[in-house]
Design a protein around this motif. Structure first.
Motif, PDB file in Angstrom:
ATOM      1  N   LYS A 167       0.860  -1.184   0.000  1.00  0.00           N
ATOM      2  CA  LYS A 167       0.000   0.000   0.000  1.00  0.00           C
ATOM      3  C   LYS A 167       0.890   1.226   0.000  1.00  0.00           C
ATOM      4  CE  LYS A 167      -3.859  -2.032   2.495  1.00  0.00           C
ATOM      5  NZ  LYS A 167      -3.587  -3.242   3.209  1.00  0.00           N
ATOM      6  N   LYS A 182      -2.844   6.664   4.338  1.00  0.00           N
ATOM      7  CA  LYS A 182      -3.003   5.884   3.115  1.00  0.00           C
ATOM      8  C   LYS A 182      -3.451   6.829   2.008  1.00  0.00           C
ATOM      9  CE  LYS A 182      -5.107   1.725   1.295  1.00  0.00           C
ATOM     10  NZ  LYS A 182      -5.266   2.284  -0.012  1.00  0.00           N
ATOM     11  N   SER A 184      -3.611   7.159  -2.595  1.00  0.00           N
ATOM     12  CA  SER A 184      -3.396   6.552  -3.901  1.00  0.00           C
ATOM     13  C   SER A 184      -2.205   7.239  -4.555  1.00  0.00           C
ATOM     14  CB  SER A 184      -4.638   6.718  -4.777  1.00  0.00           C
ATOM     15  OG  SER A 184      -4.326   6.354  -6.105  1.00  0.00           O
TER      16      SER A 184
END
Length: 194
Positions: A167, A182, A184
């Protein structure tokens, strides 16, 4: 537990409502973190303690959430007085503590830039659940690319894009503690190194 969404105004509000005053990181050698916070606040200083929800069982065995400090020996104080006045507050107080300095050789207090602290505070929002806290040493050993988030609720935040357990996370490092959110990798733009 249901994951909460980060609202765009939350991040934007944190970024817009700040001034240009730097911050100090204060290490504590006592377990009275909230009393130290009160001590600084009584002396007219703004204090920030990174908090997170912890789950515990009540007397009936039911899970409950309570807001608790991430670490018990660190807090941040906004610089609104001179370094000499801050030194006097630290030395004359009833608590054992020290302000983080630039290095062992250079005994000047390390000043965390306002923009960096605003971003760190926004990333420490206890409502954000896809977040991890690290020590500064752990963060230093993580390889990553300096990036800026260009899309989504974290738009405008900067940090290092690091990978862990397949991740991607945005890593923000300040003296004493680091936080990873977290993110993208497709929402991030690499920053040019100076």
């Amino acid at each position: 537990m249901q994951e909460k969404k980060i609202s765009v105004p939350l991040i934007q509000q944190a970024m817009e409502g700040s001034d240009a005053s730097p911050w100090y990181a204060v290490k504590l050698f006592t377990s009275n973190q909230m009393k130290v916070r009160d001590y600084f606040q009584e002396n007219g200083l703004e204090v920030f303690i990174p908090m997170q929800y912890r789950v515990y069982e009540d007397e009936n065995g039911r899970p409950k959430r309570k807001l608790r400090p991430v670490v018990s020996n660190l807090l941040f104080v906004k610089k609104s007085i001179t370094a000499l006045e801050m030194r006097e507050l630290v030395m004359n107080g009833q608590f054992k503590m020290s302000v983080v300095t630039k290095s062992r050789e250079v005994r000047e207090y390390y000043e965390i830039p306002a923009k960096q602290m605003v971003e760190f505070k926004a990333m420490c929002n206890p409502e954000i659940e896809m977040r991890k806290f690290l020590s500064s040493d752990e963060a230093r050993h993580k390889a990553g690319t300096p990036v800026e988030v260009c899309y989504g609720p974290l738009k405008g935040l900067t940090g290092r894009l690091v990978r862990q357990s397949h991740k991607y996370y945005l890593l923000k490092d300040v003296p004493g503690i680091s936080v990873m959110l977290k993110v993208s990798r497709w929402c991030c733009r690499a920053l040019e190194s100076s």
